[in-house]
Scaffold this active site. Structure first.
Site: not given
Length: 472
Positions: A207, A210-211, A229, A263
């Site tokens: 997500s 989180a990134g 990613e 995604c």
């Protein structure tokens, strides 16, 4: 020790159960990878190629077992999980070609000797895997890292530990040296311990939230290379396309495949105001009504299965309802799928024209429609997001495509094809909240090793003549 398990979201049956790795066990895995790194990195490249080719052979031999395990843990139908294990096998050959083309070693002659470009591995790479493609996506990081000479500590998603275990067994069966690939199971605490264990690289698929956390965590630690990613609030623009039914097929495959759990799925459908836009939306709604959702092993095969869990379904339905409460008009309502478990949800289509809705990814088969007055407004609306993963244009007019491809801000941009179309021999990644300018797939070789430029002479020579301003 913390016990956890994974369940089949289509049946509720337990697939796997075990203990989450403790911080000490995570550190031991990283230490094992650290100890294995010098020998692995120093081996002839052909040794590493031979090792991943052996792994490829194991994947091929165990393909039915992998396909069923992925289906049981994700709920995806077997027709789709079979394509995932095939992609895992294909990744090996693609990664070998990518290493040769994008990294590797090359030299050129110079007046003093030669200039040499080499690439060196980073060291210990942590790979955090997602649940939606629990084999293919982490495999897409691990194989290029091994070819580059990195060693790996892999934490599968806590939703799909069985697939992670099968991958660990496949690497073991391929007879890789001890410590080169290590798998630690667990949830958020295990992942946090891995990030604190002294890694050299983090390769993550998941997500945007989180990134963003990982960016902040390593902002003051430039030693750790991040390859992120992430998700997307992806637009699909339909303009000057006469065949509404043909358009509908592209839209459905963009928005609803894998139950919207890609995604690259289209989250926003942008159409012209008036009858042409109405016809497209009506055709998409009619085709969505025909989609069959069912268990992974149903006969005949369903189009798609459940979301990853009932909890995920409840969160997605809540986000959808918030948009409806804000003023979105319901074209197709979501809800339960017959008597199937609560992880199953019907596709939803809502019209959000003129409604202020969050710029967030709904990881579910939910499509938001916006109607605009001009093609310029459509492109502006498509770019009105902090994400930038995928985008698409459906049009009979090539001139529209020429304008679209010049103006759209995304890493994967398709014309008259679903936004979910991608290939392992092309880059895959996005901008903004969708990534950090290190695309994966064919370009994964770029972040698995760093370049070293060398200027080399075969012998020591006096270069005093090159020094300006010397006294006689």
């Amino acid at each position: 020790m913390t016990q956890f398990h994974s369940t089949d979201p289509a049946t509720g049956e337990t697939n796997w159960q075990g203990e989450a790795a403790s911080p000490a066990e995570v550190q031991a895995a990283v230490d094992s990878a650290r100890a294995a790194f010098p020998d692995w990195a120093d081996r002839p490249r052909q040794d590493r190629i031979d090792a991943v080719k052996r792994y490829q052979a194991v994947l091929k031999e165990r393909a039915p077992q992998f396909a069923e395990a992925i289906a049981r843990e994700t709920g995806k139908p077997l027709w789709e999980t079979k394509t995932e294990i095939a992609a895992m096998q294909g990744k090996v050959d693609i990664s070998i070609r990518a290493y040769d083309e994008r990294t590797g070693e090359r030299s050129s002659d110079t007046a003093f000797g030669r200039a040499v470009l080499r690439h060196r591995p980073h060291g210990v790479a942590a790979v955090l895997g997602p649940f939606n493609f629990p084999g293919h996506l982490p495999n897409g990081h691990i194989v290029p890292a091994l070819l580059a000479g990195d060693t790996v500590v892999f934490k599968p998603s806590e939703e799909t530990p069985l697939v992670g275990q099968l991958m660990a067994e496949a690497f073991a069966a391929a007879d890789l040296p001890e410590g080169v690939v290590n798998v630690v199971q667990g949830g958020r605490d295990t992942g946090a311990a891995l990030l604190d264990s002294g890694i050299d690289a983090l390769m993550f698929t998941g997500s945007g939230a989180a990134g963003a956390h990982f960016r902040r965590k390593f902002a003051d630690d430039p030693h750790v290379i991040l390859a992120l990613e992430l998700g997307g609030n992806n637009p699909l623009v339909v303009w000057d396309a006469a065949d509404a039914e043909a358009v509908a097929g592209i839209v459905v495959q963009s928005a609803f495949i894998t139950t919207g759990q890609r995604c690259s799925c289209a989250r926003r459908l942008i159409v012209p105001e008036g009858p042409h836009g109405d016809a497209v939306v009506e055709a998409v709604a009619a085709l969505s009504d025909r989609l069959v959702f069912g268990r992974w092993n149903d006969e005949p095969e369903p189009y798609a299965g459940p979301l990853i869990s009932q909890k995920a379904a409840e969160a997605a339905l809540k986000a959808l309802q918030e948009r409806i409460d804000a003023g979105a008009r319901v074209i197709r309502a979501s809800g339960p799928v017959g008597n199937l478990p609560g992880a199953f949800v019907r596709p939803a289509i809502i019209d959000v024209t003129g409604v202020d809705v969050p710029d967030e990814e709904m990881f579910a088969p939910f499509l938001q429609v916006r109607r605009v007055a001009s093609f310029e407004a459509a492109v502006a609306e498509a770019n009105a997001t902090r994400y930038g993963l995928s985008a698409g244009l459906v049009s009979d007019d090539p001139a529209n495509w020429e304008r679209f491809i010049r103006r759209i801000r995304a890493g994967v941009v398709n014309f008259n094809r679903p936004t979910t179309g991608a290939a392992g021999d092309m880059p895959f990644g996005g901008l903004g909240a969708s990534g950090n300018h290190r695309p994966s797939a064919y370009y994964a070789a770029d972040y698995c090793a760093y370049p070293v430029a060398s200027f080399e002479a075969g012998e020591v020579k006096n270069i005093e003549s090159e020094i300006k301003g010397l006294r006689p």
